[in-house]
Design an enzyme around this catalytic site. Structure first.
Site, PDB file in Angstrom:
ATOM      1  N   SER A   1       0.796  -1.227   0.000  1.00 16.88           N
ATOM      2  CA  SER A   1       0.000   0.000   0.000  1.00 16.88           C
ATOM      3  C   SER A   1       0.828   1.277   0.000  1.00 16.88           C
ATOM      4  O   SER A   1       0.304   2.348  -0.288  1.00 16.88           O
ATOM      5  CB  SER A   1      -0.928  -0.001   1.206  1.00 16.88           C
ATOM      6  OG  SER A   1      -0.172   0.008   2.399  1.00 16.88           O
TER       7      SER A   1
ATOM      8  N   LYS B   1     -12.124  -2.022   3.334  1.00 15.24           N
ATOM      9  CA  LYS B   1     -11.581  -1.097   2.330  1.00 15.24           C
ATOM     10  C   LYS B   1     -12.539  -1.058   1.134  1.00 15.24           C
ATOM     11  O   LYS B   1     -13.612  -0.475   1.262  1.00 15.24           O
ATOM     12  CB  LYS B   1     -10.149  -1.505   1.978  1.00 15.24           C
ATOM     13  CG  LYS B   1      -9.208  -1.180   3.151  1.00 15.24           C
ATOM     14  CD  LYS B   1      -7.761  -1.583   2.954  1.00 15.24           C
ATOM     15  CE  LYS B   1      -6.945  -1.110   4.153  1.00 15.24           C
ATOM     16  NZ  LYS B   1      -5.941  -2.093   4.602  1.00 15.24           N
TER      17      LYS B   1
ATOM     18  N   HIS C   1      -5.645  -4.593  -0.243  1.00  9.90           N
ATOM     19  CA  HIS C   1      -5.648  -3.494  -1.220  1.00  9.90           C
ATOM     20  C   HIS C   1      -5.908  -4.009  -2.640  1.00  9.90           C
ATOM     21  O   HIS C   1      -5.404  -3.438  -3.616  1.00  9.90           O
ATOM     22  CB  HIS C   1      -4.328  -2.719  -1.172  1.00  9.90           C
ATOM     23  CG  HIS C   1      -4.198  -1.860   0.047  1.00  9.90           C
ATOM     24  ND1 HIS C   1      -4.739  -0.594   0.134  1.00  9.90           N
ATOM     25  CD2 HIS C   1      -3.649  -2.113   1.256  1.00  9.90           C
ATOM     26  CE1 HIS C   1      -4.498  -0.086   1.330  1.00  9.90           C
ATOM     27  NE2 HIS C   1      -3.837  -0.994   2.029  1.00  9.90           N
TER      28      HIS C   1
HETATM   29  C1  LIG Z   1      -5.581  -2.523   6.027  1.00 15.03           C
HETATM   30  C2  LIG Z   1      -4.822  -3.782   5.995  1.00 15.03           C
HETATM   31  C3  LIG Z   1      -5.026  -4.777   6.960  1.00 15.03           C
HETATM   32  C4  LIG Z   1      -5.927  -4.566   8.138  1.00 15.03           C
HETATM   33  O1  LIG Z   1      -7.274  -4.602   7.757  1.00 15.03           O
HETATM   34  P1  LIG Z   1      -8.390  -4.404   8.859  1.00 15.03           P
HETATM   35  O2  LIG Z   1      -9.556  -5.182   8.350  1.00 15.03           O
HETATM   36  O3  LIG Z   1      -8.650  -2.940   8.942  1.00 15.03           O
HETATM   37  O4  LIG Z   1      -7.862  -4.954  10.135  1.00 15.03           O
HETATM   38  C5  LIG Z   1      -4.323  -5.960   6.825  1.00 15.03           C
HETATM   39  N1  LIG Z   1      -3.459  -6.168   5.811  1.00 15.03           N
HETATM   40  C6  LIG Z   1      -3.227  -5.223   4.880  1.00 15.03           C
HETATM   41  C7  LIG Z   1      -2.260  -5.501   3.778  1.00 15.03           C
HETATM   42  C8  LIG Z   1      -3.882  -4.001   4.957  1.00 15.03           C
HETATM   43  O5  LIG Z   1      -3.637  -3.067   4.044  1.00 15.03           O
END
Ligand SMILES: *Cc1c(COP(=O)(O)O)cnc(C)c1O
Length: 400
Positions: free
Chosen positions: A186, A245, A214
Site C-alpha cells: 500500500s 476497504k 488493497h
Molecule cells: C488494512 C490492511 C489490513 C488490516 O485490515 P483491517 O480489516 O482494517 O484490520 C491488513 N493487511 C493489509 C495488507 C492491509 O492493508
C-alpha cells in the site's frame, strides 16, 4: 495510581514524537466518507486518502443493505461464532466470498488484522518455515510472531532473494514452507508478482498466501484480486483480506482457502474463537456489495479509468510518481519537510491527502500518497490536479 514515573515517561515519549514530527493527529470528519468530506470546521474537502476504492463506504445502496440486515437480524449477537453467534447471513457471506475468490471455504473475522493474527499459529509449528516479504503488513508480522515456525524474510518483491530464502528453508530441512506476501503493497502500489511466486512455490514444494486488503473487489478483470490480475486463480493456498476497504469499508476480515485449512482455523484460530462475531449488518452489507460487483464491473472500471487519468495528468504537470497501474499513486517529494509542507498546503487548497516520510518509508523517499476512488468525478480530479499544480509551483517542486 501510585507510579507517577510511569506517566511522566509516557508524557516524555509523546513529547519526543511531537518534536520529531512523528506524532499522528487524527483528522475529524463531520460527514460520511466519500469523494468529498466535510471537516470539523465545516470546510468541504476532496478526499484523496481513503481506501474507499469502489466508493462504497458512504454509499446509500451499501447503507440500505446494512439497514435491511439490521432489521432482519438485529444489532449484534453477544456471542462468538461457535456458541450462538452464527446466523444464516454469516454462512451466506462466507459462501459468497469463496465463490468470488475461487476458493473452497472462507472464515470471517472482526478485521483482517485478526485474520492475519490468527492464521499461522494453528497451521504451522517449529518444523515449518514462513517466508515473508520484508514489506508485509504489520498484522502479518504480528501473526508470524505468534507462531513457532522459523521466519525467513526476502527483500520486497525480489524474486531472486525469495528463491534464496526458499533454498535456505529447504536446506534447514523444514517440513512445510509457506510464501507470504501482500497482494498489493500500500505504500508504493506495487503489485506482487504472483505468477513468479507460484512458479517458485511449485519448484520448491511451498505453499502460498496473499493478503488482498488493497486488491479484493477491484484488481483483475472482474475485480477478484491480485490472483486474477496475475492469472493464478486457484493456485494460491490461503487468501486473507478485509471488508473494511473496497468491499464496503465498515470493518471485518476473512481467510479463504481449502476446506481443511478453514475448518482447522474454525477449531483453533484464537481471534476467531475468543472474539465476538461480525455484526450481522456488516455481513449483510458485504454480501450485497459482492452481489453488486459480481453483476457488473462498472465501479471497478471507473476506478481504473480514474487511476489512469490521474497517473497520466500528474506526470504531465511535472510530478514524479512511482510507476504502476494501482489506484495507490505515490507522488514523490523525496524530502520529509517538503512532503509535510505540501500536504499542509493541499489541505488549505481543499484536498485531503497524507504525507509519508521516514521511518514509514525509506529515508529520502518522502511522498504524498494519492488514492483514487470510483466515486471521484472527472471534475473533482481536475480540481485536485489544479491544486497539485499550484502547490507544486509555490513550493518550487515543478517549474512554472
Ligand atoms: C488494512 C490492511 C489490513 C488490516 O485490515 P483491517 O480489516 O482494517 O484490520 C491488513 N493487511 C493489509 C495488507 C492491509 O492493508
Amino acid at each position: 495510581m501510585s507510579d507517577q514515573a510511569f506517566y511522566s515517561s509516557l508524557q516524555q515519549k509523546l513529547a519526543t514524537l511531537k518534536i520529531d514530527g512523528l506524532f499522528k493527529p487524527e483528522r475529524v470528519l463531520a460527514s460520511r466518507q466519500g469523494a468529498e468530506v466535510v471537516a470539523q470546521d465545516g470546510r468541504t474537502l476532496i478526499n484523496m486518502c481513503a481506501n474507499n476504492y469502489l466508493g462504497l463506504s458512504g454509499d446509500v445502496e451499501t447503507q440500505n443493505a446494512a439497514a435491511a440486515a439490521l432489521e432482519k437480524y438485529g444489532y449484534g449477537l453477544s456471542s462468538v461464532r461457535f456458541i450462538c453467534g452464527t446466523q444464516t447471513v454469516h454462512k451466506e457471506l462466507e459462501q459468497a466470498l469463496s465463490n468470488f475468490l475461487g476458493t473452497e471455504d472462507t472464515i470471517l473475522y472482526a478485521a483482517a488484522f485478526d485474520a492475519n493474527g490468527g492464521v499461522f499459529e494453528p497451521l504451522f509449528d517449529e518444523n515449518d518455515a514462513i517466508i515473508s516479504d520484508a514489506l508485509n503488513h504489520a498484522s502479518i508480522i504480528d501473526g508470524v510472531r505468534l507462531c513457532k515456525a522459523a521466519r525467513y524474510r526476502y527483500a520486497n518483491n525480489d524474486m531472486a532473494d525469495l528463491e534464496k530464502q526458499l533454498i535456505a528453508a529447504l536446506d534447514a530441512g523444514k517440513r512445510h514452507k509457506i510464501i507470504v506476501t501482500d497482494g498489493v503493497f500500500s505504500m508504493d502500489g506495487t503489485i506482487a508478482q504472483l505468477d513468479k511466486i507460484v512458479a517458485l512455490a511449485e519448484k520448491y514444494g511451498a505453499l502460498t498466501m496473499i493478503d488482498e486488503s488493497h486488491a479484493s473487489g477491484f484488481m483483475g478483470a472482474t475485480g477478484r484480486g491480485t490472483h486474477e490480475h496475475c492469472g493464478v486463480i486457484g493456485k494460491i493456498d490461503i487468501i486473507t483480506g478485509t471488508l473494511g476497504k473496497a468491499l464496503g469499508g465498515a470493518m471485518g476480515g476473512f481467510t479463504s482457502g481449502k476446506k481443511e485449512v478453514i475448518e482447522t482455523l474454525r477449531q483453533k484460530s484464537r481471534p476467531y474463537l475468543f472474539s465476538n462475531t461480525l455484526a450481522p449488518m456488516i455481513a449483510g452489507a458485504s454480501l450485497a456489495v459482492l452481489e453488486r460487483i459480481s453483476k457488473s464491473t462498472e465501479l471497478r472500471d471507473r476506478l481504473h479509468e480514474n487511476t489512469a487519468y490521474f497517473r497520466q495528468e500528474i506526470e504531465r504537470i511535472g510530478f514524479t510518481i512511482k510507476p504502476g497501474t494501482h489506484p495507490v499513486v505515490p507522488v514523490m517529494l523525496f524530502e520529509a519537510p517538503v512532503a509535510q509542507k505540501f500536504a499542509a498546503r493541499m489541505f488549505e487548497l481543499g484536498v485531503l491527502l497524507s504525507g509519508f516520510f521516514y521511518p514509514v518509508v525509506p529515508m529520502g523517499q518522502a511522498r504524498v500518497r494519492v488514492q483514487l476512488s470510483a466515486a471521484h468525478t472527472r471534475e473533482q480530479l481536475d480540481t485536485v490536479l489544479k491544486a497539485f499544480e499550484q502547490a507544486g509551483k509555490e513550493l518550487g517542486i515543478i517549474k512554472n
